[in-house]
Design an enzyme around this catalytic site. Structure first.
Site, short mmCIF file in Angstrom:
data_model
loop_
_atom_site.label_atom_id
_atom_site.label_comp_id
_atom_site.label_asym_id
_atom_site.label_seq_id
_atom_site.Cartn_x
_atom_site.Cartn_y
_atom_site.Cartn_z
N HIS A 1 -35.70 -10.08 24.70
CA HIS A 1 -35.53 -11.21 23.77
C HIS A 1 -34.09 -11.40 23.30
O HIS A 1 -33.78 -12.36 22.63
CB HIS A 1 -36.42 -11.02 22.53
C1 UD1 Z 1 -34.52 -12.13 15.76
C2 UD1 Z 1 -33.30 -11.32 15.30
C3 UD1 Z 1 -33.11 -10.13 16.21
C4 UD1 Z 1 -34.37 -9.30 16.30
C5 UD1 Z 1 -35.56 -10.20 16.70
C6 UD1 Z 1 -36.83 -9.41 16.66
C7 UD1 Z 1 -31.39 -12.54 14.32
C8 UD1 Z 1 -30.07 -13.11 14.56
N1 UD1 Z 1 -32.08 -12.12 15.41
O1 UD1 Z 1 -34.27 -12.60 17.07
O2 UD1 Z 1 -32.07 -9.30 15.69
O3 UD1 Z 1 -34.18 -8.33 17.29
O4 UD1 Z 1 -35.66 -11.29 15.77
O5 UD1 Z 1 -37.80 -9.96 17.48
O6 UD1 Z 1 -31.84 -12.48 13.21
N2 UD1 Z 1 -39.35 -18.25 18.07
C9 UD1 Z 1 -40.69 -18.57 18.16
N3 UD1 Z 1 -41.52 -18.12 17.18
C10 UD1 Z 1 -41.10 -17.40 16.13
C11 UD1 Z 1 -39.75 -17.09 16.04
C12 UD1 Z 1 -38.90 -17.52 17.03
O7 UD1 Z 1 -41.13 -19.24 19.09
O8 UD1 Z 1 -41.92 -17.02 15.28
C13 UD1 Z 1 -38.45 -18.70 19.15
C14 UD1 Z 1 -37.79 -20.03 18.84
O9 UD1 Z 1 -37.59 -20.67 20.05
C15 UD1 Z 1 -36.43 -19.60 18.27
C16 UD1 Z 1 -36.13 -18.34 19.06
O10 UD1 Z 1 -37.41 -17.74 19.26
O11 UD1 Z 1 -35.44 -20.57 18.45
C17 UD1 Z 1 -35.20 -17.38 18.37
O12 UD1 Z 1 -35.72 -16.98 17.10
P1 UD1 Z 1 -34.78 -16.22 16.04
O13 UD1 Z 1 -35.56 -15.78 14.87
O14 UD1 Z 1 -33.58 -17.02 15.77
O15 UD1 Z 1 -34.27 -14.97 16.83
P2 UD1 Z 1 -35.02 -13.85 17.64
O16 UD1 Z 1 -34.56 -13.95 19.05
O17 UD1 Z 1 -36.46 -13.83 17.37
N1 UDP Z 2 -43.63 -4.76 19.46
C1 UDP Z 2 -44.96 -5.13 19.21
N2 UDP Z 2 -45.60 -5.92 20.12
C2 UDP Z 2 -44.99 -6.37 21.25
C3 UDP Z 2 -43.64 -5.99 21.48
C4 UDP Z 2 -42.99 -5.20 20.56
O1 UDP Z 2 -45.55 -4.72 18.21
O2 UDP Z 2 -45.62 -7.08 22.03
C5 UDP Z 2 -42.93 -3.93 18.45
C6 UDP Z 2 -42.26 -2.69 18.98
O3 UDP Z 2 -43.16 -1.61 18.99
C7 UDP Z 2 -41.12 -2.47 18.01
C8 UDP Z 2 -40.79 -3.86 17.53
O4 UDP Z 2 -41.87 -4.70 17.93
O5 UDP Z 2 -41.50 -1.71 16.89
C9 UDP Z 2 -39.50 -4.31 18.14
O6 UDP Z 2 -39.32 -5.66 17.93
P1 UDP Z 2 -38.25 -6.50 18.72
O7 UDP Z 2 -37.98 -5.87 20.02
O8 UDP Z 2 -38.71 -7.90 18.67
O9 UDP Z 2 -36.99 -6.41 17.75
P2 UDP Z 2 -35.74 -5.41 17.66
O10 UDP Z 2 -36.25 -4.05 17.41
O11 UDP Z 2 -34.96 -5.56 18.92
O12 UDP Z 2 -34.95 -5.95 16.51
#
Ligand code: UD1
Ligand code: UDP
Length: 361
Positions: A200
């Site tokens: 992601h």
């Molecule tokens: C965010 C965090 C990242 C974290 C991740 C965990 C920031 C800058 N990034 O990244 O550090 O590792 O969460 O998963 O804060 N979207 C959906 N549904 C949702 C949320 C997001 O479809 O509920 C999609 C949308 O297209 C959106 C994109 O994901 O534009 C990015 O979402 P965003 O919250 O900005 O960043 P993440 O990549 O989720």
């Molecule tokens: N995770 C989950 N379901 C999934 C994928 C990940 O519960 O299908 C959990 C995983 O065990 C970990 C957390 O989500 O604890 C990590 O989230 P993500 O990779 O989105 O964010 P990051 O840690 O990179 O900020």
């Protein structure tokens, strides 16, 4: 009263044990969910399983550009701060939700800003998270580090050592919690050998090229090992993945899973491929070899103990590193603590807030 700001999947998981301990100790707290994650399988499923996290406020900010998202969160958080008498507010990690909270709280002299998972550094300012975590650390009044490496980084940036505490990572507390342990006893009954993939990170999802290269490397891995890949797909990655042709029998896309099922999935996997932060910690704890598909990592401990190999897409070595790491003996020690981070945090905060000292930078 303590405020807790969260907004994304990893924050929900890692804050769960902290809030559980607060509840046990009858601490008064309020949870502010920014709504950064809003899709059912990134937020609702975790709120359903971790009932103590029921938000007192949901800001419903949703997906926006970095500036819009952070700014809108800040405005809403400030309104809530003015309505409540918070002594301290906790933010976790490096998300925009944590940054928004930190920027607001740091200017309120009577509210302490507490940063959990402080001091992580990838030294890669191309990552929005690296910018966020540096800003949050330098705005914070109390910093809780997962390891001594993080503390060392903070001290080298001239942060007052008296404000820094090494407590381990609350992900260990989450995994060891009775609720989680109970729920992951049974297996998922997958009858074939498999690896797990999650992607992601911005560097891998900016356009479909990098994602395509990752899929190609995994196809090579499957051809060599006959190990299939199960891929819980983040909603952001799903749109790009739909543009790529690949054999879905061998690389199986599925919806994101709840925490219990995801832990069950990785527990019996042969290897994990991921660009996640939290999964680097979980791989160490669950003793599963990991390939981190990124240019840098803020979790160098995982490389040092041999659990993880950092594999840059540009070097086209994901598949070769995977073959190397699955042959390694798993005898590393988890560097992220004993599962008592939440307890340690509670006692430190309690003492600190009693002193009622003014903010010091
Ligand atoms: C965010 C965090 C990242 C974290 C991740 C965990 C920031 C800058 N990034 O990244 O550090 O590792 O969460 O998963 O804060 N979207 C959906 N549904 C949702 C949320 C997001 O479809 O509920 C999609 C949308 O297209 C959106 C994109 O994901 O534009 C990015 O979402 P965003 O919250 O900005 O960043 P993440 O990549 O989720
Ligand atoms: N995770 C989950 N379901 C999934 C994928 C990940 O519960 O299908 C959990 C995983 O065990 C970990 C957390 O989500 O604890 C990590 O989230 P993500 O990779 O989105 O964010 P990051 O840690 O990179 O900020």
């Amino acid at each position: 009263m303590i405020g807790i700001i969260l907004g994304t999947r990893p924050e929900l998981i890692k804050i769960y044990p902290v809030v559980s301990f607060f509840k046990k100790k009858k601490i008064q707290y309020k949870i502010i969910h920014t709504g950064q994650h809003y899709s059912g399988n990134l937020s609702k499923i975790f709120l359903k399983d971790f009932k103590v996290l029921k938000p007192d406020y949901n800001l419903k900010i949703g997906s926006k550009s970095h500036a819009q998202q952070t700014a809108q969160m800040m405005i809403s958080i400030e309104k809530i701060i003015r309505k409540n008498k918070f002594k301290a507010i906790i933010v976790y990690g490096d998300t925009n939700s944590a940054l928004a909270g930190a920027l607001v709280v740091s200017k309120y002299k009577n509210i302490k800003l507490i940063h959990l998972e402080a001091g992580l550094r990838s030294f890669d300012k191309n990552m929005p998270e690296e910018l966020n975590r540096r800003l949050i650390d330098h705005a914070s009044d109390i910093l809780f580090c997962p390891t001594s490496t993080s503390k060392k980084y903070l001290i080298s940036e001239n942060i007052n050592p008296k404000k820094i505490f090494v407590i381990g990572n609350t992900i260990c507390d989450a995994i060891k919690s009775p609720l989680v342990q109970n729920q992951i006893k049974k297996d998922l009954n997958i009858t074939f050998e498999y690896a797990v993939l999650t992607i992601h990170r911005e560097e891998n999802t900016e356009n479909e090229n990098n994602l395509k290269k990752i899929i190609e490397e995994l196809e090579k891995f499957f051809k060599k090992t006959n190990i299939k890949i199960i891929f819980p797909v983040h909603p952001k990655t799903k749109k790009l993945l739909n543009k790529i042709n690949y054999d879905k029998k061998n690389i199986k896309p599925i919806d994101p899973m709840n925490y219990f099922n995801f832990l069950k999935l990785i527990k019996n996997s042969k290897i994990i491929f991921s660009d996640s932060g939290g999964i680097q910690e979980e791989a160490c704890i669950m003793k599963i070899p990991l390939i981190t598909i990124r240019n840098s990592t803020e979790r160098p401990e995982t490389l040092k103990i041999g659990c993880n190999i950092l594999s840059k897409i540009s070097q086209k070595n994901i598949y070769l590193n995977a073959i190397k790491i699955i042959k390694r003996k798993i005898n590393w020690r988890n560097p992220y603590g004993d599962g008592k981070a939440s307890q340690k945090l509670y006692y430190i905060i309690k003492k600190y807030l009693k002193k009622n000292e003014p903010k010091k930078y």
